[in-house]
Design an enzyme around this catalytic site. Structure first.
Site, mmCIF file in Angstrom:
data_model
loop_
_atom_site.group_PDB
_atom_site.id
_atom_site.type_symbol
_atom_site.label_atom_id
_atom_site.label_comp_id
_atom_site.label_asym_id
_atom_site.label_seq_id
_atom_site.Cartn_x
_atom_site.Cartn_y
_atom_site.Cartn_z
ATOM 1 N N SER A 49 0.953 -1.274 -0.004
ATOM 2 C CA SER A 49 0.037 0.031 -0.067
ATOM 3 C C SER A 49 0.720 1.103 -0.046
ATOM 4 C CB SER A 49 -1.227 0.122 1.389
ATOM 5 O OG SER A 49 -0.109 0.485 2.094
ATOM 6 N N ASP A 50 0.293 2.498 -0.571
ATOM 7 C CA ASP A 50 1.104 3.684 0.130
ATOM 8 C C ASP A 50 0.654 3.946 1.315
ATOM 9 O OD1 ASP A 50 2.441 5.993 -0.662
ATOM 10 O OD2 ASP A 50 1.175 6.479 -2.290
ATOM 11 N N TRP A 51 1.444 5.051 1.555
ATOM 12 C CA TRP A 51 1.687 5.489 3.220
ATOM 13 C C TRP A 51 0.151 5.661 3.690
ATOM 14 C CZ3 TRP A 51 5.955 6.127 6.089
ATOM 15 C CH2 TRP A 51 5.930 6.659 7.581
ATOM 16 N N ASP A 52 -0.172 4.731 4.737
ATOM 17 C CA ASP A 52 -1.403 4.761 5.177
ATOM 18 C C ASP A 52 -2.771 4.826 4.628
ATOM 19 O OD1 ASP A 52 -2.768 5.360 7.776
ATOM 20 O OD2 ASP A 52 -3.044 7.467 7.298
ATOM 21 N N SER A 53 -2.609 4.280 3.314
ATOM 22 C CA SER A 53 -3.673 4.192 2.358
ATOM 23 C C SER A 53 -4.763 3.270 2.681
ATOM 24 C CB SER A 53 -3.371 4.183 0.738
ATOM 25 O OG SER A 53 -2.616 2.890 0.601
#
Length: 742
Positions: free
Chosen positions: A272-276
């Site tokens: 995932s992207d950061w915190d997505s």
């Protein structure tokens, strides 16, 4: 690049595929559900302080990866905990954004794209991988291969421009540079193609925003470079922050299962992207973190970056029968497979002494070479450039970026140090300072400052000089993630500075450093010559000085169209024809409309009343210090069989007095198709050097597969029919032939 770039390798060797799968299966049989979920968790770490709870989590097998750790000793300490103190000895992935260099900062990716030189992009990524690997990093979150057709979006700086083909070629080149032929070899790191998918189409160029992309456009445009990266063997894929058709990418089974896994047979890892994943609830797609973990895991996100919805909820979801343990095993297998392919089980530690020193002479020379090839000459009235060291006796070097070591590095340079940067002022001084009087004036305090109090000093310096070199543009902080602009004109008081310098009557050479395509129509007339240098990296000043004085010759070509005004956006060469295409005969300006003219739509076409429908400078454009003439386009067969090959060719003659490097470009149009097709599509290019007076023939081969596209049924197809083909120096070339696919 010579052998000095490659350390002695503790080769692990290319692992046998069956042995990898056997080891993955064996580990899965032995692991508890908590240990499995631990492999799906990535957390932030730093060398300054590693908390005891993180160390214990690694011992317990509850961490699969750390991010933003760039210290070999600390990385080794954590790898020792994972490899010897945890129950199964599973090493860690150590991730870092290594976007355009590590210690040696290269031009931003958009600048690298302007080189149109895949070999240079590969070499730059190889240097970045070596310097990063020396600190314990084994995984980078690059290349970014989103199609960027809205330069208001700050992250266009991280990509390769507007074209799917060029982005795919250069993205694959960067993957090869990071990963090499053997992912397990020392100094190679895993690449990550991002952001899957369509992130570059964010509404209004605002980061993290909604994307509305029909599936046909998604497949024919935005997915093309990702398929190229997968074909190049990219180890990992990162999901986008944005949504497509109402479904955020981190929860999209269409993207992650159907396209990536089923259609493309990708067997690498998805992060995932950061915190997505947590943000799925912020989107309004899920009610809470538990639901977010379910949706992302079900869709196929293998590792969660930063947030902890997997760690907190997946075990409960399995226990409650909401998610099958087999789904968890599939995610974990993808993580373990990557670690095995990287050779981390056999060699988890980093010996920094085995690597070349960062910022060494060879690395810096490569950074200089890339920067030279990245600069695009847009304008050169009166053949002002190159400057003659004999004729020029006094130079005014002006501008907020003329002596700014930091801002020339560009966005996303966490590990780059501006100390070694060579600025334009220093480079010009080093090159010609013994023979030429050099005066420096800042002109404006910063690129965005509206303070005009320093302009008088700059004008005075110009009046005492033979020529002015104005280094203008935008600071690095004005582009990059979350740094989007609604007005992409030359910011602050810089237009006033340029106008004041132009009024002196002295030639003004404007060097633009920027993280995007700027809209320059309103200021272009005040510059005698324009060099577009993007953010050129640590050796940017030296490269620009070389070009100014003819030590090097401009060869860059635009990877993105430069708009006249912000209101034209999006403007890109590969647009559709429409039912009412604008022509020179139909375009009118609102100033030419009589007052109280009748309101008619008859004969109208698609254009704005207040700006010409073309870009200020088209995709693929770039001048040199010579001139090129294209002629004699031909095709060896006017019919192309489904299983055949044709050859398209054209002659290129250097009609000037200097050697020049040219990028010959092949464009094709499918005239009639199952769905409407772009007016032109780049299909091939070749970079070649041509001596004065020399004529060379450039040849491109085309197969039916090169002409395939996704039709109404969303299946890739090849259709019979007529095709137009152009060969030239940019996307507006008129040198055309045609052929029939039978």
């Amino acid at each position: 690049m010579g052998s000095a770039l490659v350390p002695d390798r503790g080769m692990v060797g290319v692992l046998d595929l069956s042995s990898v799968e056997d080891r993955v299966a064996s580990l899965l049989l032995e692991m508890t559900i908590e240990e499995k979920i631990g492999q799906l968790q990535q957390v932030a770490a730093s060398a300054e302080h590693v908390p005891e709870d993180l160390k214990q989590a690694i011992r317990d097998g509850r961490i699969g990866s750390v991010i933003n750790l760039v210290d070999a000793q600390t990385a080794n300490d954590l790898q020792w905990l994972a490899s010897t103190q945890s129950r199964h000895g599973i090493p860690l992935l150590v991730g870092r954004d290594v976007v355009h260099g590590f210690k040696t900062v290269f031009p931003i990716p958009l600048g690298q794209a302007a080189t149109w030189n895949p070999s240079l992009v590969t070499k730059a990524a190889r240097v970045a991988a070596l310097e990063a690997a020396a600190t314990g990093v084994n995984w980078t979150f690059a290349p970014m291969i989103d199609i960027g057709r809205d330069p208001r979006w700050g992250r266009v700086a991280e990509g390769f421009g507007e074209d799917p083909y060029l982005t795919g070629v250069l993205g694959a080149a960067m993957v090869r540079g990071f990963q090499g032929d053997d992912l397990a070899a020392e100094g190679h790191i895993a690449a990550c193609a991002k952001h899957f998918a369509g992130y570059g189409a964010s509404e209004s160029g605002r980061d993290y925003n909604t994307t509305n992309i029909p599936e046909n456009e998604l497949r024919n445009v935005h997915l093309v470079p990702f398929k190229a990266a997968v074909d190049a063997g990219v180890a990992t894929i990162m999901t986008s922050f944005s949504e497509i058709d109402g479904v955020p990418a981190s929860a999209s089974e269409f993207l992650l299962k159907r396209v990536l896994r089923e259609e493309w047979q990708f067997d690498g890892m998805v992060v995932s992207d950061w915190d997505s994943i947590r943000q799925l609830a912020v989107h309004g797609f899920t009610a809470n973190d538990r639901d977010s973990a379910y949706e992302a895991a079900s869709a196929g996100v293998d590792m969660e970056m930063s947030s902890t919805t997997y760690a907190e909820h997946l075990a409960h979801l399995v226990h409650d029968g909401v998610i099958a343990i087999e789904r968890i095993d599939t995610l974990v297998a993808n993580v373990l497979r990557l670690k095995l392919r990287l050779g981390l089980f056999e060699s988890p530690y980093t010996d920094s002494s085995r690597f070349p020193a960062p910022l060494n002479a060879e690395h810096l020379q490569l950074a200089r070479d890339v920067a030279v090839e990245s600069v695009v000459l847009l304008k050169n009235d009166n053949r002002t450039l190159p400057l003659s060291r004999e004729a020029v006796r006094a130079i005014a070097v002006v501008g907020p970026l003329a002596d700014d070591k930091h801002d020339q590095l560009g966005t996303w340079i966490f590990d780059g140090d501006h100390g070694p940067s060579v600025t334009v002022l220093h480079a010009i001084t080093d090159l010609v300072g013994e023979h030429v009087e050099i005066t420096y004036a800042r002109g404006v305090p910063t690129t965005r400052s509206r303070d005009e109090s320093l302009i008088a000093e700059a004008v005075e310096a110009a009046q005492r000089s033979d020529v002015v070199v104005l280094v203008a543009g935008e600071e690095s902080i004005l582009s990059g993630e979350a740094h989007c602009r609604s007005d992409i004109g030359l910011p602050g008081a810089q237009p006033a500075l340029l106008a004041a310098l132009a009024k002196t009557g002295k030639p003004v050479i404007m060097v633009i450093m920027a993280g995007r395509a700027l809209a320059l129509q309103s200021v272009l007339h005040d510059a005698t010559a324009v060099l577009y240098a993007w953010h050129p990296g640590v050796m940017g000043g030296a490269a620009i000085a070389d070009l100014l004085f003819g030590v090097g010759s401009p060869s860059g070509k635009l990877p993105t169209s430069l708009p006249r005004t912000v209101g034209q956006i999006p403007i890109y060469y590969g647009h559709k024809h429409t039912g009412k295409p604008a022509t020179d005969e139909t375009v009118i300006h609102m100033d030419d409309i009589e007052a109280r003219a009748p309101q008619l739509s008859i004969g109208n076409t698609s254009f704005h009343l207040d700006v010409h429908p073309t870009p200020l400078f088209p995709f693929g454009f770039g001048l040199s210090y010579s001139s090129m003439e294209y002629a004699n386009i031909s095709v060896n067969h006017h019919e192309l069989a489904r299983d055949g090959v044709i050859e398209l060719s054209a002659d290129i003659t250097n009609t000037g007095t200097r050697p020049a490097t040219e990028v010959a470009q092949l464009y094709i149009r499918d005239v009639v198709a199952n769905v409407t097709r772009p007016v032109r599509e780049l299909k091939a290019f070749e970079k070649l050097t041509v001596a004065p007076g020399e004529r060379r023939t450039v040849r491109f081969t085309v197969t039916a597969n090169d002409l395939a596209f996704y039709g109404r049924d969303m299946r890739r197809r090849v259709e019979s029919g007529w095709f137009h083909a152009w060969i030239g120096g940019d996307s507006t070339t008129q040198l055309r032939t045609e052929f029939l696919l039978v």
